[in-house]
Scaffold this motif. Structure first.
Motif, PDB file in Angstrom:
ATOM      1  N   LEU A 104       0.815  -1.209   0.000  1.00 37.37           N
ATOM      2  CA  LEU A 104       0.000   0.000   0.000  1.00 37.37           C
ATOM      3  C   LEU A 104       0.850   1.262   0.000  1.00 37.37           C
ATOM      4  O   LEU A 104       1.972   1.277   0.522  1.00 37.37           O
TER       5      LEU A 104
ATOM      6  N   ALA B  22      -0.105   5.349   1.075  1.00 33.61           N
ATOM      7  CA  ALA B  22      -1.092   6.303   1.571  1.00 33.61           C
ATOM      8  C   ALA B  22      -0.502   7.699   1.549  1.00 33.61           C
ATOM      9  O   ALA B  22       0.634   7.914   1.969  1.00 33.61           O
ATOM     10  N   GLN B  23      -1.277   8.642   1.055  1.00 38.79           N
ATOM     11  CA  GLN B  23      -0.872  10.049   1.045  1.00 38.79           C
ATOM     12  C   GLN B  23      -1.722  10.806   2.052  1.00 38.79           C
ATOM     13  O   GLN B  23      -2.954  10.675   2.065  1.00 38.79           O
TER      14      GLN B  23
ATOM     15  N   LEU C  88      -6.529  11.862   5.114  1.00 41.42           N
ATOM     16  CA  LEU C  88      -6.107  10.838   4.166  1.00 41.42           C
ATOM     17  C   LEU C  88      -6.575  11.252   2.779  1.00 41.42           C
ATOM     18  O   LEU C  88      -7.768  11.453   2.547  1.00 41.42           O
TER      19      LEU C  88
ATOM     20  N   SER D  84      -5.166   9.745  -0.318  1.00 39.15           N
ATOM     21  CA  SER D  84      -5.034   8.693  -1.328  1.00 39.15           C
ATOM     22  C   SER D  84      -4.652   7.390  -0.649  1.00 39.15           C
ATOM     23  O   SER D  84      -3.902   7.385   0.329  1.00 39.15           O
ATOM     24  N   LEU D  85      -5.179   6.295  -1.175  1.00 38.71           N
ATOM     25  CA  LEU D  85      -4.814   4.958  -0.714  1.00 38.71           C
ATOM     26  C   LEU D  85      -4.731   4.063  -1.942  1.00 38.71           C
ATOM     27  O   LEU D  85      -5.752   3.711  -2.532  1.00 38.71           O
TER      28      LEU D  85
ATOM     29  N   GLU E 203      -6.480   2.941  -7.159  1.00 40.22           N
ATOM     30  CA  GLU E 203      -6.843   3.911  -6.121  1.00 40.22           C
ATOM     31  C   GLU E 203      -8.151   3.489  -5.443  1.00 40.22           C
ATOM     32  O   GLU E 203      -9.172   3.265  -6.111  1.00 40.22           O
TER      33      GLU E 203
ATOM     34  N   TYR F  38      -1.697   7.244  11.777  1.00 42.09           N
ATOM     35  CA  TYR F  38      -1.920   6.386  10.620  1.00 42.09           C
ATOM     36  C   TYR F  38      -0.790   5.357  10.541  1.00 42.09           C
ATOM     37  O   TYR F  38       0.383   5.703  10.724  1.00 42.09           O
TER      38      TYR F  38
ATOM     39  N   LEU G  46       0.390   1.650   8.243  1.00 40.46           N
ATOM     40  CA  LEU G  46       0.179   0.580   7.277  1.00 40.46           C
ATOM     41  C   LEU G  46       0.685  -0.722   7.871  1.00 40.46           C
ATOM     42  O   LEU G  46       1.834  -0.815   8.310  1.00 40.46           O
TER      43      LEU G  46
ATOM     44  N   LEU H 147      -4.751  -0.308   6.306  1.00 42.83           N
ATOM     45  CA  LEU H 147      -4.452   1.014   6.844  1.00 42.83           C
ATOM     46  C   LEU H 147      -5.227   1.182   8.141  1.00 42.83           C
ATOM     47  O   LEU H 147      -6.447   0.983   8.176  1.00 42.83           O
TER      48      LEU H 147
ATOM     49  N   CYS I  65      -6.237   3.808  11.294  1.00 43.62           N
ATOM     50  CA  CYS I  65      -6.325   5.203  11.730  1.00 43.62           C
ATOM     51  C   CYS I  65      -6.824   5.230  13.165  1.00 43.62           C
ATOM     52  O   CYS I  65      -7.922   4.744  13.457  1.00 43.62           O
TER      53      CYS I  65
END
Length: 290
Positions: free
Chosen positions: A8, A10-11, A19, A21-22, A30, A113, A115, A120, A122
């Motif tokens: 993964l 994540a942005q 969050l 993008s994943l 996406e 956050y 991974l 993901l 949170c």
């Protein structure tokens, strides 16, 4: 901030600790909504220090009126952020003179956050730094997951949400963003709710009695999807902007005011009371099916 592991990426944005993008590393697929401003320009805002709307955007605490917009202010503030490793980041927001004008409490809000494999996580942490005053708050998640139509060969209506412990949904109807007295009942077939844009024409599906703590977003054409998990959030919302190809899965510790609410913060449904010097935490996570 970018988190990455072998599965993964994540942005994360410092504004709102959101969050953005994943993606699946394998092919860049996406899983999060693209924030198209034509429909809804956010992706996963945190709802704090209230969830939903206040009656007249106003609450009373110790005899004084205060004003907050729907879902509070945290989503619009810049957090302090720190990347702890390739796979973990933490964001912090603290009270200021500005926040105290609308919300007269000392607080520290932390979003973590992480991974872990195909998942993901949170985590929300709320700290009460006051030496002697309680902290009254609500908090909720609002992640928007893409419902891919892939050139219209796969339609929005080909997707579904599966609730393993529910065969009926009891949804409280909103009246002007407030909880009304009417409850709609949606019967599920095989524990599945087929997605349609029309489901959300009357705003979110708001539930107080959902039993499932794992919800699957899947489709009838392939095995791609997600499993969304959460614990100890008593309320749940499902929403999409009108005509948009996404669905929000929203666990909440707190809920909009009822139309009959007296606007007293300490008597607000779902309000959390955190004692001086204490810490409160909840977590949600999303795992890729494929």
């Amino acid at each position: 901030m970018v988190l990455i592991n072998e599965f993964l990426q994540a942005q994360l944005d410092f504004r709102g600790a959101e969050l953005k993008s994943l993606k699946r590393i394998q092919d860049g697929y996406e899983y999060l909504w693209n924030a198209d401003p034509q429909y809804w320009a956010k992706t996963s805002p945190v709802l704090f220090p209230i969830v939903g709307a206040l009656k007249d955007d106003t609450y009373f605490y110790k005899g004084r009126p205060y004003h907050l917009p729907r879902h509070g202010f945290a989503r619009d503030h810049r957090f302090d952020g720190k990347q702890l490793s390739d796979t973990e980041g933490v964001f912090t927001l603290q009270d200021t003179e500005e926040t105290r004008e609308a919300y007269p409490f000392a607080f520290q809000l932390v979003l973590r956050y992480e991974l872990v494999g195909h998942t993901l996580r949170c985590t929300y942490e709320v700290n009460n730094p006051s030496p002697d005053q309680p902290l009254f708050f609500s908090i909720g998640a609002h992640p928007a997951f893409a419902v891919h139509t892939e050139g219209r060969t796969l339609r929005y209506e080909d997707h579904y949400l599966q609730f393993p412990k529910d065969d009926v949904l009891h949804c409280h109807v909103l009246e002007g963003n407030l909880i009304g007295s009417h409850v709609n009942t949606i019967k599920l077939k095989g524990n599945r709710l087929p997605l349609t844009h029309e489901l959300f024409y009357g705003d979110a599906l708001v539930m107080k009695t959902l039993r499932s703590r794992e919800i699957t977003l899947g489709n009838r054409a392939n095995d791609r999807g997600i499993r969304f998990r959460y614990e100890n959030f008593p309320f749940f919302g499902i929403w999409a902007a009108k005509g948009a190809d996404f669905v929000c899965l929203e666990p909440w510790c707190g809920i909009a005011d009822a139309v009959t609410h007296n606007q007293q913060l300490e008597e607000k449904e779902g309000i959390q009371c955190l004692e001086a010097g204490k810490t409160w935490a909840r977590r949600w996570e999303v795992a890729l099916i494929n």
